[in-house]
Structures are given as C-alpha cells and as structure tokens.
Design a protein around this motif. Sequence first.
Motif, PDB file in Angstrom:
ATOM      1  N   GLY A  86      33.051  63.839  14.447  1.00 53.05           N
ATOM      2  CA  GLY A  86      34.144  63.512  15.002  1.00 53.05           C
ATOM      3  C   GLY A  86      35.078  63.778  13.521  1.00 53.05           C
ATOM      4  N   PRO A  87      36.212  63.941  13.011  1.00 45.02           N
ATOM      5  CA  PRO A  87      37.195  63.744  14.452  1.00 45.02           C
ATOM      6  C   PRO A  87      37.054  64.607  15.483  1.00 45.02           C
ATOM      7  CG  PRO A  87      38.719  64.406  12.963  1.00 45.02           C
ATOM      8  CD  PRO A  87      37.168  64.426  12.843  1.00 45.02           C
ATOM      9  N   PHE A  88      37.600  64.395  17.054  1.00 44.77           N
ATOM     10  CA  PHE A  88      37.608  65.389  17.854  1.00 44.77           C
ATOM     11  C   PHE A  88      38.584  66.255  18.688  1.00 44.77           C
ATOM     12  CE2 PHE A  88      33.418  64.042  17.721  1.00 44.77           C
ATOM     13  CZ  PHE A  88      33.093  64.174  18.035  1.00 44.77           C
ATOM     14  N   ASP A  89      39.244  67.093  19.297  1.00 47.40           N
ATOM     15  CA  ASP A  89      40.356  67.637  19.223  1.00 47.40           C
ATOM     16  C   ASP A  89      40.426  67.139  20.586  1.00 47.40           C
ATOM     17  OD1 ASP A  89      41.065  69.649  17.178  1.00 47.40           O
ATOM     18  OD2 ASP A  89      38.720  70.167  17.472  1.00 47.40           O
ATOM     19  N   ALA A  90      39.894  67.154  22.026  1.00 50.59           N
ATOM     20  CA  ALA A  90      39.379  66.319  22.821  1.00 50.59           C
ATOM     21  C   ALA A  90      38.347  66.116  22.445  1.00 50.59           C
ATOM     22  CB  ALA A  90      39.789  67.244  23.809  1.00 50.59           C
ATOM     23  N   PHE A  91      38.307  64.760  24.751  1.00 48.96           N
ATOM     24  CA  PHE A  91      37.198  64.327  25.169  1.00 48.96           C
ATOM     25  C   PHE A  91      37.136  64.164  26.424  1.00 48.96           C
ATOM     26  CE2 PHE A  91      40.575  61.011  26.430  1.00 48.96           C
ATOM     27  CZ  PHE A  91      40.022  60.448  27.094  1.00 48.96           C
ATOM     28  N   MET A  92      35.790  64.285  26.902  1.00 57.82           N
ATOM     29  CA  MET A  92      35.723  64.507  28.525  1.00 57.82           C
ATOM     30  C   MET A  92      35.009  63.459  29.245  1.00 57.82           C
ATOM     31  SD  MET A  92      34.849  68.243  29.222  1.00 57.82           S
ATOM     32  CE  MET A  92      33.055  67.977  28.256  1.00 57.82           C
ATOM     33  N   SER A  93      34.968  62.873  30.005  1.00 57.47           N
ATOM     34  CA  SER A  93      35.165  61.361  30.870  1.00 57.47           C
ATOM     35  C   SER A  93      34.751  61.442  31.879  1.00 57.47           C
ATOM     36  CB  SER A  93      35.209  60.096  30.884  1.00 57.47           C
ATOM     37  OG  SER A  93      34.997  58.628  30.609  1.00 57.47           O
ATOM     38  N   PHE A  94      33.218  61.768  32.871  1.00 53.43           N
ATOM     39  CA  PHE A  94      33.196  62.469  34.530  1.00 53.43           C
ATOM     40  C   PHE A  94      32.544  60.803  34.610  1.00 53.43           C
ATOM     41  CE2 PHE A  94      33.475  66.758  32.133  1.00 53.43           C
ATOM     42  CZ  PHE A  94      34.265  66.708  32.522  1.00 53.43           C
ATOM     43  N   ASN A  95      33.870  60.562  35.716  1.00 49.57           N
ATOM     44  CA  ASN A  95      32.611  59.247  36.190  1.00 49.57           C
ATOM     45  C   ASN A  95      31.958  58.279  35.563  1.00 49.57           C
ATOM     46  OD1 ASN A  95      34.259  61.093  38.404  1.00 49.57           O
ATOM     47  ND2 ASN A  95      33.135  60.406  40.064  1.00 49.57           N
ATOM     48  N   PHE A  96      32.733  57.935  34.959  1.00 47.01           N
ATOM     49  CA  PHE A  96      31.690  56.966  33.812  1.00 47.01           C
ATOM     50  C   PHE A  96      32.702  55.322  33.762  1.00 47.01           C
ATOM     51  CE2 PHE A  96      29.978  55.813  29.258  1.00 47.01           C
ATOM     52  CZ  PHE A  96      28.725  54.877  30.134  1.00 47.01           C
ATOM     53  N   LEU A  97      33.729  55.934  33.545  1.00 49.66           N
ATOM     54  CA  LEU A  97      34.921  54.494  33.133  1.00 49.66           C
ATOM     55  C   LEU A  97      35.139  53.474  34.367  1.00 49.66           C
ATOM     56  CD1 LEU A  97      36.927  53.231  30.648  1.00 49.66           C
ATOM     57  CD2 LEU A  97      38.325  54.477  32.936  1.00 49.66           C
ATOM     58  N   GLU A  98      34.587  54.372  35.396  1.00 55.28           N
ATOM     59  CA  GLU A  98      34.116  53.253  36.755  1.00 55.28           C
ATOM     60  C   GLU A  98      32.908  51.894  37.014  1.00 55.28           C
ATOM     61  OE1 GLU A  98      32.591  56.348  38.209  1.00 55.28           O
ATOM     62  OE2 GLU A  98      34.480  56.226  36.811  1.00 55.28           O
ATOM     63  N   HIS A  99      32.463  52.495  35.246  1.00 53.08           N
ATOM     64  CA  HIS A  99      31.092  51.566  35.188  1.00 53.08           C
ATOM     65  C   HIS A  99      31.296  50.934  33.893  1.00 53.08           C
ATOM     66  CE1 HIS A  99      27.864  54.000  37.837  1.00 53.08           C
ATOM     67  NE2 HIS A  99      29.307  54.645  37.573  1.00 53.08           N
TER      68      HIS A  99
END
Length: 375
Positions: A157-170
């Motif tokens: 890092g640091p990163f310019d962007a992130f992705m999170s797919f159907n993980f936050l609900e856990h």
Amino acid sequence: MEKCMKKCISCNGSLHELMKIENMPASAQDIPHKGELYKDVGIEVVLCVCEDCNLVQLKNDAVHYYRDVIRAGGYSTTMEELRKSEYGHFIELASLKGKKIIEVGCGRGEFLGMLKGFPVEGYGTEHKKELVELAKSAGLRVDEDFPESEDHIFKDGPFDAFMSFNFLEHQPHPRTYLKAIYNNLVEGGYGLITVPSFEYILKQNSFYEIIPDHIAYYSFDSLTHLLNISGFEVIESKTVNRDTIEMIVKKRKLPDVGGIILRKTDIANEVLDTVKSYSKIAVWGASHQGFTLCSTTGIAKYVDCIIDSAPFKQGKFAPASHIGIISPDEARKRKLEAIIIVAPGYTNEIANIIKTTFDSDIDIYTLMTDKLKRL
C-alpha cells in the motif's frame, strides 16, 4: 420489541429484537458427514434492529470462519459478466487506469482474476492460508492477511482503490474493517462494495435468506450510514443481480485547517500590536469569541477590562485570561483610549453606543472575519 443487551455492530446503538428463528443450521459451511450427524443440532437465531442507525443484525455471535471468503458461484458466467461490467465502470469513474486496486477478502481470487485485461494493478488479501495458496498458484498477488485493527497496514500500500464483494455482512466489527481500508488508501481513494440487500429480503418475505453466516443485513440507508461514519462518501448506489446492493464510495477528505492555523498567528500579532499601542484599552463582548481572543493571543495583560451589557456576566472574570467583565456604565468611568468590539452580529449596535455615549476621541476597532478593522 424486547431490548437486547448486545450493542449495534455499526454504531454501538441500542438493539431491539425483531424475531426469532428456531432450529436454524449453525452455519452454512460446516456441513456434517454421516458420522457427525449425532452432534449436529440446530440453533436459535435472533434478529434485531438498531434504534439509532436502523441496521438489522443478528444477536448471535459471528461464525468462527467470518474472516475467510468462501464462494461457490465465483466462476459463473453471470457473475463474470457482472463483475467485468462493474470493473469497467468503476475504473472509468474513478480514473484508475494504471492505478493499484486491492480486494480485501478475495478468497481464492475468483473476482480478482477477472481484473486481468483491465489497465490496473490488482492485489488481494485473504485470511485462509489454503485459499491464498490457490490464488498465488493462479498468478495473483494475494497475501495472507486480515485487518484486526484500524491501524492495520496492508502490504504494497497505499492503494488507489479497494473492492469488497459480499464480505462486509459477515463482519462482526465492520467499522474496524472499513477504517483499516480507509487508512490504507491514498487521499481521495475510491471503493467498490457489495452486500446482500435487506430490502430484497423484505420484499420477498424470504426468511430463508437469514443465516448465521450473515451477521448483518444492510439496507441502502444503514450501509450508507456505516460508510459515512467510517470515513467514506457514497458516490453511486444501485441494486444489481436483483438481490445485491452495490455502492461506489470515495475516501472523504479531512478538513483543511491550514488557513486557520496561518491566520491565527497573523490575527494574534495584529491584535497584540494594536493593544500594546494603547495604555488603556478594552474588549467589548464577553462571548466565546472575546474569551478566546483574550486568552490565546497574549493580550490579557494589556487589556483593562471586557465590557458586556448582560448583567449576569458583569462582576465575573473571563475564562483562562481572567480579565474582569464590567458594564458599559462602569467602562465609561475608566477613561479608555480604545475599544475592540468582538461581538459578531452586534458590531454596528455596539459601535453606535460607543460613539454616542463614550468619549468622542475613543478609538474603535472591530474584528471582522479575519482582520482587525478600525471604524
């Protein structure tokens, strides 16, 4: 509704019970073999809602493998088409060509691998060692990692962007997860996030969508609230694939107080020079503005008094600077050479009182926005 002792995982607000489902499978992933059936029993799931942010969530604890990403349909044609469509729009909207994107919770890299062919650098993190090895064997840049604290540092890092797919609900600690990501993004960094839609569950009345693996059930409003208090602003939001909320977010900038810091020094010097040029000067306005000016600029030992028309303030002393507060009548007896008005909204009224009831040769100043002005 019955009150729950547990607090909201998003905002720490109070929870109220909505419903119970008995004999629920204890998890969606711990599938027993025949020889294990004797010890497999159903559990009671309690669904609650936060009275502050309206996030619907389980009273139950998270499943033991909530840090791991386990996907059954990651390689379906439908999902591949959806992800590639999302990537194209996301990269264009956030101007990410040639930039670094991290998927936080990438499993074996099913979705991360779909970034190939796009003009970005893809990285991933995954908690489960076996999945990390599978991702690496596929030629993906994935590290065995999971953010347990807000100050967690991701490799590369640091990163310019992130992705999170159907993980936050856990996640039982979603703010920690999101704040860790926030702290690993460049200023103005972007994010693409999806979660199952609670609106869909309500519309379909589908109780079978509630599972112990999903500790949180986000609506557009409750997800937006969580993202906001975690440092992000929502740029776009929509429903995809009928049952999923998709949001594009941007890291919110912290207020730039550099100008205030610089001007504070300038104002302090200007006021101090003015005050020191008189042998007897007063400040008019026993308000927070006047108190702050007197205590932080070094003028306290040069100011004779603070004038204020409010009887309940007279006879007392300004906080921190300890300058005595007196009435206008008392001030007229002191033969003041100058008065600085520090009472925004009442400047003209006070100036008129001074001009008509004080000595005619008295100098009048006012602190107007960011400068001291002589009237």
